[in-house]
Design a protein around this motif. Structure first.
Motif, PDB file in Angstrom:
ATOM      1  N   SER A  16       0.834  -1.203   0.000  1.00  0.00           N
ATOM      2  CA  SER A  16       0.000   0.000   0.000  1.00  0.00           C
ATOM      3  C   SER A  16       0.867   1.250   0.000  1.00  0.00           C
ATOM      4  CB  SER A  16      -0.921   0.022   1.222  1.00  0.00           C
ATOM      5  OG  SER A  16      -1.800  -1.060   1.202  1.00  0.00           O
ATOM      6  N   VAL A  20       0.979   4.163  -2.899  1.00  0.00           N
ATOM      7  CA  VAL A  20       0.724   5.569  -2.596  1.00  0.00           C
ATOM      8  C   VAL A  20       1.902   6.436  -3.028  1.00  0.00           C
ATOM      9  CG1 VAL A  20       0.462   7.205  -0.681  1.00  0.00           C
ATOM     10  CG2 VAL A  20      -0.940   5.158  -0.753  1.00  0.00           C
ATOM     11  N   SER A  23       1.846   6.894  -6.650  1.00  0.00           N
ATOM     12  CA  SER A  23       0.755   7.776  -7.068  1.00  0.00           C
ATOM     13  C   SER A  23       1.099   9.239  -6.818  1.00  0.00           C
ATOM     14  CB  SER A  23      -0.542   7.403  -6.350  1.00  0.00           C
ATOM     15  OG  SER A  23      -0.466   7.725  -4.976  1.00  0.00           O
ATOM     16  N   PHE A  24       1.957   9.532  -5.834  1.00  0.00           N
ATOM     17  CA  PHE A  24       2.410  10.909  -5.624  1.00  0.00           C
ATOM     18  C   PHE A  24       3.170  11.414  -6.846  1.00  0.00           C
ATOM     19  CE2 PHE A  24       2.651  11.544  -0.725  1.00  0.00           C
ATOM     20  CZ  PHE A  24       1.287  11.370  -0.646  1.00  0.00           C
ATOM     21  N   TYR A  33      -2.561  -0.201 -11.446  1.00  0.00           N
ATOM     22  CA  TYR A  33      -3.641   0.448 -10.709  1.00  0.00           C
ATOM     23  C   TYR A  33      -4.796  -0.521 -10.469  1.00  0.00           C
ATOM     24  CZ  TYR A  33      -7.783   3.235  -9.849  1.00  0.00           C
ATOM     25  OH  TYR A  33      -8.952   3.710  -9.330  1.00  0.00           O
ATOM     26  N   ASP A  36      -3.841  -3.074  -7.884  1.00  0.00           N
ATOM     27  CA  ASP A  36      -3.870  -2.483  -6.546  1.00  0.00           C
ATOM     28  C   ASP A  36      -5.299  -2.314  -6.051  1.00  0.00           C
ATOM     29  OD1 ASP A  36      -1.130  -2.328  -6.515  1.00  0.00           O
ATOM     30  OD2 ASP A  36      -1.054  -0.202  -7.056  1.00  0.00           O
ATOM     31  N   VAL A  45      -4.325   1.803   2.631  1.00  0.00           N
ATOM     32  CA  VAL A  45      -4.084   2.867   1.656  1.00  0.00           C
ATOM     33  C   VAL A  45      -4.296   4.238   2.301  1.00  0.00           C
ATOM     34  CG1 VAL A  45      -4.866   3.872  -0.532  1.00  0.00           C
ATOM     35  CG2 VAL A  45      -4.633   1.402  -0.316  1.00  0.00           C
ATOM     36  N   ALA A  48      -1.373   4.849   4.700  1.00  0.00           N
ATOM     37  CA  ALA A  48      -0.166   5.106   3.909  1.00  0.00           C
ATOM     38  C   ALA A  48      -0.225   6.490   3.275  1.00  0.00           C
ATOM     39  CB  ALA A  48      -0.007   4.029   2.827  1.00  0.00           C
ATOM     40  N   GLY A  49      -1.396   6.911   2.831  1.00  0.00           N
ATOM     41  CA  GLY A  49      -1.558   8.244   2.271  1.00  0.00           C
ATOM     42  C   GLY A  49      -1.293   9.329   3.301  1.00  0.00           C
ATOM     43  N   GLY A  52       2.394   9.433   3.892  1.00  0.00           N
ATOM     44  CA  GLY A  52       3.038  10.064   2.747  1.00  0.00           C
ATOM     45  C   GLY A  52       2.872  11.577   2.756  1.00  0.00           C
TER      46      GLY A  52
END
Length: 69
Positions: A16, A20, A23-24, A33, A36, A45, A48-49, A52
């Motif tokens: 995860s 993330v 995706s940044f 994608y 995932d 997620v 983790a976001g 991040g």
């Protein structure tokens, strides 16, 4: 007898975090994608976001403090 159990997603927290972080940067293949989305735990997620974002804000604050000093 059939029981309706919710689908258990087996994605690890590390997977995860990796998704993330990629995706940044905005560079993910559609196949990655979709994989995932099917396998990662949504709670992982979200956590983790948040981690991040905290790291990103910390790096921005560090860069600004070096630029001002």
């Amino acid at each position: 007898m059939q029981t309706d159990k919710p689908h258990q997603r087996k994605g690890s927290f590390l997977a995860s975090m990796k998704a993330v972080l990629w995706s940044f940067f905005g560079v993910r293949k559609r196949a990655d994608y979709e994989n995932d989305a099917a396998s990662l735990n949504p709670v992982h997620v979200i956590v983790a976001g948040l981690i991040g974002v905290a790291i990103f804000i910390g790096l921005i604050m560090l860069a600004v403090s070096f630029a001002v000093a």
